[in-house]
Structure formats: C-alpha cells, structure tokens
Design a protein around this motif. Structure first.
Motif, short mmCIF file in Angstrom:
data_model
loop_
_atom_site.label_atom_id
_atom_site.label_comp_id
_atom_site.label_asym_id
_atom_site.label_seq_id
_atom_site.Cartn_x
_atom_site.Cartn_y
_atom_site.Cartn_z
N TRP A 86 41.80 9.22 134.73
CA TRP A 86 42.73 7.84 134.84
C TRP A 86 41.32 7.01 134.94
O TRP A 86 40.35 7.50 135.19
N SER A 87 41.50 5.82 134.70
CA SER A 87 40.34 4.77 134.92
C SER A 87 40.90 3.41 135.20
O SER A 87 40.78 2.97 136.50
N CYS A 88 41.71 2.72 134.35
CA CYS A 88 41.92 1.09 134.49
C CYS A 88 43.09 0.82 135.25
O CYS A 88 43.09 -0.16 135.88
N ARG A 89 44.14 1.86 135.39
CA ARG A 89 45.43 1.67 135.86
C ARG A 89 46.21 0.45 135.54
O ARG A 89 47.23 0.10 136.16
N MET A 90 46.02 0.31 134.31
CA MET A 90 46.79 -1.06 133.77
C MET A 90 46.90 -1.06 132.25
O MET A 90 46.96 -1.86 131.55
N GLY A 91 47.00 0.19 131.81
CA GLY A 91 47.46 0.39 130.38
C GLY A 91 46.56 0.33 129.27
O GLY A 91 46.91 -0.18 128.15
N ILE A 92 45.33 0.10 129.55
CA ILE A 92 44.19 -0.56 128.71
C ILE A 92 43.35 0.53 128.35
O ILE A 92 43.10 0.71 126.90
N CYS A 93 42.92 1.59 129.31
CA CYS A 93 41.78 2.61 128.84
C CYS A 93 42.49 3.99 128.05
O CYS A 93 41.62 4.51 127.52
N GLY A 94 43.89 4.12 128.21
CA GLY A 94 44.54 5.25 127.66
C GLY A 94 44.00 6.61 128.15
O GLY A 94 44.15 7.68 127.25
N SER A 95 43.62 6.69 129.24
CA SER A 95 43.02 7.90 129.75
C SER A 95 44.15 8.61 130.57
O SER A 95 43.90 9.79 130.91
N LEU A 117 50.86 7.84 138.57
CA LEU A 117 49.40 7.66 139.01
C LEU A 117 48.94 7.61 140.45
O LEU A 117 48.40 8.34 141.00
N CYS A 137 50.06 5.35 134.64
CA CYS A 137 49.72 3.92 135.24
C CYS A 137 50.93 3.03 134.92
O CYS A 137 51.03 1.98 135.85
N LEU A 143 51.83 6.89 129.67
CA LEU A 143 50.88 6.41 130.47
C LEU A 143 51.31 6.66 132.04
O LEU A 143 52.29 5.87 132.35
S1 FES Z 1 44.63 4.40 133.72
FE1 FES Z 1 44.05 3.60 132.04
S2 FES Z 1 45.88 3.23 130.54
FE2 FES Z 1 46.56 4.32 132.47
#
Ligand code: FES
Ligand code: SF4
Lengths: 134, 263
Positions: B65-74, B47, B87, B85
C-alpha cells in the motif's frame, strides 16, 4: 525489455478452477451469452432448411412442418428462442461500449444507442412479417 | 490521523473478522488462511484493518500500500472474491463479516497478499504507451525538444477517460481470459494503447496495431466486460478493446480492397 530481479522468489501460482464461470453471476451470464451462439446457428440452419423445403415442393414443405412439430424439435426451438432473446439483449446492451458514436461532437448517450437497435429490430421484424403475410 | 490503525481500539462498535491469505515461500508449500479480529469502525477500510493487524497483532503480515486514497494503485486485493482497492473498501460495508482478503487473482503470489506483476510490466512497453511522431516539428537546430504540441479541450476529451488508469491490476484479476491464458495482453495495456491512439498529438496508431492484432492482442478478448466493472477509475478497458477490434477489422477490409500504396 525485462526488469532484472534482485532475488529469485519462489512464487505460488494459483490454478484456475474448471468451474470458474459458476463463481460469479457476471461470468455465468457471459458463458451463457457465448453458448447462445450455438442456438443462433441452429436457427439459421432451421430457417435455411425451411426455405429450401418451400422451394422444393409442397410435399417437402409438409414433411418439414411434420418434422418441426415433433416434440424434440419443439423443445429445442423453445430453448433456442430463450437463448436467442438472451443473445439479443446482451449484445444490444454491449454495443455502446464498442461504438463511440458522436453526434455534433457530443458522445451519444448509451441508452439512445441501445434504443435505436431495438427500433431497428422492430422495423426489420415488421417488414419480414409484412413480406410473409401479404 | 483520525483513522490511525491501533489508536485506542476501545472506542469501536464491536469487531469484524478478517480471513487473510498467508503464504511464506520459505516454509509454506501452499497458501492458507489466518484469521484476525479487528475493530469495526465506521471510517476504517480493509487496508486500515490490515494495518491494525500489522501494527498491533502480527508484524509478519506482508501487503502493499502507499497512498491510502485510491491514487497509487498498489493496494489491490481480492476482497470476498472481488478485486478491490483495499483503501477504498470499507469494513462497515462487509459487516458482520467475516471478510476474506486474498492476493489479487490471476497473479503469482510472492508472499501473503503480495503478488508478482512483472508480467504486466513486461507487456506494457510492447504497446508503446508514449507519444510517437512521424515528424520532428518541435526539434530545434540541436535536436532538442523546443515548445509544445497544442490541444483543444475536445481533443483532450477524446482520450481523457483512458488516461485515468492507475495500473492497479484489478482488471487483470477480474479477467478470466488473462487467468486462462497469461499471454493475453490484458485490459489496462490495451486501454493505454487506445489512450495514445486517440491523442491528437500522436502518430503511432499503425505501430501499436501491429502488436495488438496478434492473437494475444485484442482478439484474445471475448468481451466478458468484468474489467470495466471492477475498474476504480472508470477507464472502461472493455470498451477500448472492442473499439480496437472495430479498427483492426476496418484495417483488414481496407487491406483487402485497396492496393498497398493507397492506404
Ligand atoms: S493505497 Fe494507494 S490506491 Fe490504495
Ligand atoms: S484500467 Fe482500471 S482496473 Fe485496470 S489497471 Fe487501470 S485503473 Fe486499474
């Protein structure tokens, strides 16, 4: 319940290749596992024919043995035995996912569930062996 | 932000090539690949590499993408063919490359790496993923909810694993059954149904079963098991589906053996 779309987009659908199951090792193992069912059915038929011939007469039994010794039947049986082993190993290893076994409120470890199946298989095999050789 | 894509691209240990799917519906009749070289840094994920491209090389590239930490799932995409994922997929693990980055498999492509997951959004409410009660223990005189349903740690433990889903759709991308038959309800939706069934506060198991014993429900699944392997949150959707099959089979046997009222 459908979500209304602001704009209609021209999406691209990627068709799935007929050979999808060769693209990943896990997919390939899956397809082989499914295929193994055919050989399980073959063995069931083979065993039934065997029992039936034993029940009929000694001559019928001898005929069955002769037929079972023909090269193509031997080849099929060797292949079938390999697929049967695959069938057993793959399905036994999948059981812990399908069964939520709890002992005293605790989830039973997957290894214990798998091991107990092999113990069961060994016990049944030993019993059958004792039955036919006694 | 130490891993801010584009900051000082000189301080890296070489570069790595990304082969990225491009698809622009207004001009392309089908997707094609475009190659970008991005700095290969130890702490960079796929990412981060895409963001570098977007910020420094080609602003027309589209991805979610959104959270960059494996939380949002996008940020789910197929990386070298595996649903990931992005990210959480490090460039370094794919060195020396090239890395093929494609939109999640089994979903229609909207643009570049963006897929249309509307199908899942339409399926999700069909399994009723909310708590269903057949009493109104918590309603006060005005019909307002008043109070809470208590739960022991063991009762929480019974469904917790299935509640960890982040709707990233990696399991749908990994599922050949869904790829071949888009009517199939799919791994995450069924795992979520199981999550509510196992919840001690819920009474909706019967209603969900009615939906899931349809052909596109649990019986569509042939237990390939790939959904469980790709799930970033160890939800084990394949396990949930097989348990549902056991439940459905028991239900059938009961229906056969017992008169209707006794069930
Ligand atoms: S950017 Fe949110 S899970 Fe990867
Ligand atoms: S079950 Fe796992 S892989 Fe599937 S959507 Fe949920 S988190 Fe993602």
């Amino acid at each position: 319940m459908s979500t209304p779309r602001a704009t209609e987009v021209r999406v691209y659908n990627r068709p799935m290749s007929t050979w999808w199951w060769t693209r990943r090792r896990t997919y390939f193992v899956f397809v082989m596992r499914e295929l193994s069912s055919i050989f399980v059915a073959w063995f069931v038929g083979f065993l039934l024919a065997f029992v039936y011939s034993v029940g009929r007469s000694e001559a019928a039994y001898q005929d069955f043995l002769d037929w079972a010794a023909t090269p193509w039947v031997v080849v099929i049986n060797v292949i079938a035995a390999a697929f049967l082993a695959l069938h057993v190993v793959t399905w036994f290893s999948l059981t812990p996912q399908a069964m939520d076994v709890r002992i005293g409120g605790q989830k039973a470890p997957a290894a214990a569930i798998i091991a107990s199946q092999y113990v069961g298989l060994a016990v049944v095999s030993a019993f059958v062996l004792w039955l036919v050789t006694r | 932000m130490p891993s801010n894509p584009g900051s000082n691209p000189g301080s890296n240990s070489g570069s790595i090539r990304l082969q990225v799917t491009r698809y622009r519906p207004e001009s392309d009749s089908e997707p094609r690949f475009q190659e970008y070289d991005v700095p290969l840094r130890k702490e960079w994920t796929v990412l981060d590499g895409l963001n570098h491209v977007k910020n420094e090389v080609d602003t027309t590239l589209s991805f979610r993408w959104s959270c960059r930490m494996g939380i949002c799932g996008s940020c789910g995409m197929n990386v070298n063919g595996d649903p990931k994922l992005t990210c959480a997929a490090f460039l370094d693990d794919y060195a020396p490359g090239p890395i093929r980055v494609e939109p999640l498999a089994n979903f229609p492509v909207v643009r570049d790496l963006v897929v249309d997951i509307n199908d899942f959004m339409e399926k999700l409410p069909r399994v009723k993923p909310w708590i269903i009660r057949d009493d109104d223990a918590l309603l006060d005189g005005d019909g307002e909810i008043d109070g809470e349903y208590l739960q022991t740690p063991e009762e929480l433990d019974a469904y917790k694993q299935f509640s960890m889903c982040i709707n990233c759709m990696l399991c749908y991308a990994a599922c050949p059954v869904y790829g071949l038959d888009p009517e199939f309800m799919g791994p995450a939706a069924i795992a979520l149904a199981e999550r509510y069934d196992l919840d001690s506060r819920d009474h909706g198991a019967r209603e969900r079963l009615d939906v899931l014993i349809e052909h596109e429900g649990v019986w569509g699944c042939t237990f390939v098991g790939e959904c469980t392997r790709v799930c970033p949150n160890h939800v084990d959707p394949a396990g949930a589906i097989q348990r549902y099959k056991v439940k459905a089979a028991k239900e059938n046997v009961m229906a056969f053996l017992l008169p209707r009222g006794a069930r």
